[in-house]
Design an enzyme around this catalytic site. Structure first.
Site, short mmCIF file in Angstrom:
data_model
loop_
_atom_site.label_atom_id
_atom_site.label_comp_id
_atom_site.label_asym_id
_atom_site.label_seq_id
_atom_site.Cartn_x
_atom_site.Cartn_y
_atom_site.Cartn_z
N GLU A 60 0.85 -1.19 0.00
CA GLU A 60 0.00 0.00 0.00
C GLU A 60 0.89 1.25 0.00
OE1 GLU A 60 -3.63 1.62 2.84
OE2 GLU A 60 -1.88 0.68 3.77
N LYS A 133 -10.59 -0.24 -0.45
CA LYS A 133 -10.43 -0.56 0.97
C LYS A 133 -11.74 -0.38 1.74
CE LYS A 133 -7.02 0.41 4.62
NZ LYS A 133 -5.81 1.23 4.90
N CYS A 166 -4.14 -3.37 4.19
CA CYS A 166 -3.67 -2.94 5.49
C CYS A 166 -4.66 -3.27 6.62
CB CYS A 166 -3.36 -1.45 5.44
SG CYS A 166 -2.25 -0.87 6.75
#
Length: 338
Positions: A60, A133, A166
């Site tokens: 990322e 995300k 993440c």
């Protein structure tokens, strides 16, 4: 089963490389172009060193960095049709390799907040997976929560691929969603700083074990004048054991040889370990066929848009807090007075 990976792989093996990319220091849009070119050169050199490589994964923020003062302005964002994405496409074709890339993506509605996005590009240069995300790292990250769900795509060597970004990986529900849709190789790209180093490793392992799938996770490495990013790429077997783990070194290449068919066979043949199956048919010995009715209050409430914790009213931080006291800034980059 898996191996640490080397320069060659046999027919059924998915040889994968996770790059602990050095965290970029980004001061303007021109710096993004430098990173894109460097990522593509890294693909060339990695494929040259690992000729049988099937798949390469970048963390990322590897292209656009984490300059929180400017990262939401128009000039700092990319779209799927940006020239930078064409560079990634060409690098995949040139090296006959699949790739995972991170972009901060313009919202289709320019009045709305951008997305934090991951894409998978195949060896023909085609975008085969587009993910936004789902769980931005609040309150630090300002991104719009993703609206594409958890897509799964077919990959090389029998892999069924999904990507999370993440902080997504801290939510067991998201790994379970990917597995429920067939994923057997779950990729996690990350730009975490050291606050959650241990938890990163735990969740990479538990996401694998609880879902009987490989996990491939890689983080930025180095210091960007604000935070230190810990690297520690982690590739886990479908039984939760670590196949290979990197250290804290920028530019470290973490490789492993995966066998997606074996994860599929474990799901089909294991019993005690088959939590993802047993979740939905409880106690199939005592009750033939198992109990299939929903027994989880939070699942019901989330589905009905009524998710609320008993301590909800006492939760202190639930907005931009000290990071965005005036809200998220959009539009063109402000001009600097001479």
């Amino acid at each position: 089963m898996g191996s640490t990976g080397s320069v060659s792989a046999w027919d059924e093996a998915l040889l994968i490389a996770a790059i602990q990319y050095p965290v970029p220091i980004i001061r303007g849009p021109e710096d993004i172009q430098v990173q894109v070119q460097q990522i593509c050169k890294t693909m060339d050199s990695t494929k040259a060193g690992y000729p049988d490589l099937d798949f390469i994964v970048f963390p990322e923020y590897s292209a656009q960095g984490l300059n929180t003062k400017i990262w939401t302005y128009d000039e700092m964002l990319l779209s799927l049709d940006s020239p930078e994405i064409d560079c990634f496409r060409r690098a995949c074709i040139r090296n006959d390799v699949w790739g995972v890339f991170s972009i901060m993506e313009r919202n289709e509605d320019p009045s709305q907040i951008p997305y934090n996005t991951a894409i998978i590009i195949n060896s023909n240069g085609e975008i085969v997976l587009h993910y936004r995300k789902l769980q931005p790292w609040v309150p630090i990250e300002p991104w719009m929560p993703g609206n594409l769900g958890m897509p799964v795509c077919e990959g090389p060597k029998g892999a069924k691929l999904a990507v999370c970004i993440c902080h997504d990986g801290m939510f067991p529900e998201l790994a379970r969603e990917a597995a429920y849709k067939g994923c057997n190789v779950f990729i996690r790209i990350s730009g975490y700083s050291t606050q959650v180093n241990d938890q990163w490793i735990w969740t990479n392992r538990t996401n694998a074990w609880q879902n009987l799938m490989y996990t491939v996770s890689v983080n930025l490495a180095g210091y960007d004048e604000v935070f230190y990013y810990f690297g520690e790429g982690t590739i886990c077997n479908y039984d939760g054991n670590i196949i290979q783990q990197g250290q804290r070194n920028p530019w470290e290449i973490v490789t492993a040889e995966l066998f997606p068919r074996l994860a599929d066979k474990a799901r089909e043949n294991w019993a005690l370990e088959n939590s993802i199956f047993n979740l939905g048919c409880r106690g199939y010995v005592g009750k033939p066929g198992g109990e299939r009715a929903n027994y989880l209050t939070w699942v019901r409430d989330l589905a009905n848009g009524e998710y609320k914790l008993p301590w909800d009213e006492n939760i202190r931080i639930r907005d931009g807090w000290k990071y965005y006291p005036e809200g998220v800034k959009l539009g063109p980059l402000p001009k600097i007075d001479e």
